[in-house]
Design an enzyme around this catalytic site. Structure first.
Site: not given
Length: 581
Positions: A166, A168, A201, A235-236
């Site tokens: 992802h 973001d 991440d 995703e977050e």
């Protein structure tokens, strides 16, 4: 002595009743034969070698190095070891971190909220950083900012390998900026690590994939098996605008169950109980946010009732925290299998716990004993049961006015052995008595628990919070004899060994794990049953997460980032020549 019979006949026995001694001998020989079969077995082309009487519980794949693509792998491995490539890799990830791509819970629809536009800057960066990918692979944009890259293979009937990540990142709290060693979007390289939000991440994973493919293209590699990349952008905050839309497009491209296997971000590797281990997530907990809302009459604060709505809500929340969900170790569950792996392969595991885990397969007493010891380990307890966390509380508008409506949201990650229904029932049954004690009408998830026409002082309402979609626990990925799990296991070992210049099948142990949180894979269940959540990152201090994840000073050691690139390279090459469908 018995006489030898004619050809094809058995010798005539002395007695038709075998002696006790001969019976024991026969049983012993049979057990030896069975153990001999277990000593070395091959599942679907992957060699699993055992070294002890319990190793069959957690069989280990051998190191898996590309064969057909061996010369290319040797060339790439040499390239990865050069200083010039290291600096190139640093520039790739550092540049990606410098493009802020924070996603917020209150984002509006894509195309109307201007805050989404920052992702176009990230796309522009990828285009310039990876020119061969953008001139060779087919790119499809979904809902403006979702990215699907297709690297077509020469053998189209083979199901594609799907790699996900992802774009973001978690927002940086303004009040914590001064606590960062280096600014959060600097992408600063200090000679050892790359600093900044997203370095682990999940831009480290996304750029690791892109770096591996760009370098393969530089060496003129053309895959046999198609490789598909899917990069979400929210995703977050649940993936509703990104991965959910990507999942629909990916299914249209190759069909339901149209992918050989999927690898997305997830667990890490590290030393635990005296052994370096990796536990790729083969399962993912379910998700539910419960809104607990209390409504009572308002009024002036100088004439208060015995309990305001805030006081009532406080007691309800105390009741919730005082009665957490029961957690149990269940045979056959991912957490149970992970415990078995530790018992077989981790020398630092306490002897009593090891014994109880090994006996627990056939002993309820040992199972409960192992459960008690494992639940005492905080990191393991969160993996076993349904968790709850009171994360948001709202109420009151003025200091001299009684609050009329107050509410809190309780976040749940639901055990793979539980369900949304069980989670809701737990809260409904738990709060009945307090609703009665405070004379509140009670509605739980749309159902009237009390008589709606009866007089009441106020109301209690339990409902699904609307911010994130509730979700049942994910389907469990098959591992026993499954080719994709064997391929992933052998690849993890190969990446670990190659990066360190060592040999051997037991330098890192691979077993099944579980993700306590949720990833974009929750939107990809229809694409393949073989979903793995693993990123080949080193866990901080052997823990479950890299340093700085979702907090200050997020950073990735460059040495680990180089290993991530190796991992994705070997994974793509191994899948290219594997017996995967």
């Amino acid at each position: 002595m018995p006489t030898k019979g004619a050809p094809g006949q058995l010798p005539e026995p002395i007695s038709t009743q075998p002696s006790l001694k001969s019976s024991k001998k026969a049983v012993l020989l049979a057990l030896i034969a069975i153990l001999g079969l277990l000593a070395k077995c091959t599942w679907n082309g992957f060699d699993y070698t055992h070294h002890g009487p319990h190793d069959y519980v957690c069989p280990q794949a051998s190191v898996l190095i590309p064969e057909k693509n061996y010369e290319l792998w040797e060339t790439l491995n040499s390239t990865f070891s050069t200083g010039s490539f290291k600096l190139k890799a640093v520039d790739w990830l550092s540049g990606a971190v410098q493009v802020p791509t924070e996603s917020y819970d209150d984002f509006g629809p894509v195309g109307t909220d201007p805050r989404w536009e920052k992702f176009q800057a990230f796309h522009d960066y990828l285009f310039h950083a990876f020119p061969l990918i953008h001139s060779t692979l087919e790119l499809t944009k979904v809902n403006i900012y979702g990215l699907i890259y297709v690297w077509k293979g020469s053998n189209s009937p083979l199901k594609p390998l799907l790699l996900a990540a992802h774009q973001d990142v978690v927002p940086v709290e303004p009040t914590t900026v001064d606590q960062w060693t280096h600014p959060p979007f600097s992408g600063y390289y200090d000679g050892e690590a790359i600093w900044g939000r997203g370095s682990t991440d999940n831009k480290g994973g996304l750029i690791g994939i892109m770096s591996a493919i760009e370098t393969m293209l530089e060496n003129s590699h053309k895959p046999t098996r198609t490789v598909v990349l899917a990069f979400g952008f929210d995703e977050e905050i649940g993936g509703a605008r990104g991965a959910q839309m990507l999942g629909i497009e990916l299914e249209e491209m190759f069909g339901e169950n149209g992918y050989a296997m999927l690898v997305d971000e997830g667990s890490t590797y590290g030393e635990r109980f005296g052994r370096v281990t990796a536990y790729p997530g083969i399962a993912e907990k379910g998700y539910l946010d419960v809104r607990v809302e209390v409504n009572t009459p308002g009024g002036h604060s100088s004439l208060p009732p015995p309990h305001t709505s805030i006081g009532i809500l406080a007691q309800l929340l105390v009741e919730i925290e005082a009665n957490p969900f029961e957690a149990h170790l269940v045979r056959g569950s991912p957490t149970y299998k992970a415990a078995q792996c530790m018992a077989v392969h981790s020398p630092g595991l306490p002897k009593r716990l090891r014994k109880d885990i090994l006996l627990s397969e056939h002993s309820d007493k040992a199972l409960r004993a192992a459960e008690k010891q494992l639940l005492a380990i905080p990191s393991f307890r969160t993996l076993i049961g349904t968790t709850q966390a009171i994360d948001i509380v709202k109420g009151g508008v003025k200091v001299n006015a009684l609050p009329e409506q107050v509410w809190a949201i309780v976040n749940h990650r639901i055990s793979t052995e539980s369900s949304l229904g069980e989670t809701k029932s737990h809260h409904t049954n738990l709060l009945k008595s307090l609703a009665h004690a405070f004379n509140l009408s009670f509605v739980a998830f749309g159902a009237n628990i009390t008589n709606p026409t009866a007089p009441a002082y106020g109301s209690l309402n339990l409902s699904e919070a609307s911010e994130h979609e509730p979700r049942e626990p994910a389907p469990i990925t098959p591992i026993d004899g499954a080719v994709p799990f064997g391929l992933l296991s052998g690849t993890i070992k190969a990446a670990y060994n190659t990066h360190r210049g060592i040999e051997g099948d037991d330098n890192i142990i691979v077993g099944p794990g579980i993700m306590p949180g949720n990833t974009d894979t929750k939107h990809y269940w229809r694409l393949t049953p073989h979903i793995f959540r693993y990123g080949h990152l080193r866990g901080a201090g052997g823990g479950l997460a890299p340093a700085g994840l979702h907090t200050v000073n997020e950073a990735i050691p460059v040495d680990n980032f180089m290993e991530v690139i190796r991992f994705f390279t070997i994974l793509i090459l191994n899948a290219d020549e594997s017996a995967l469908l």
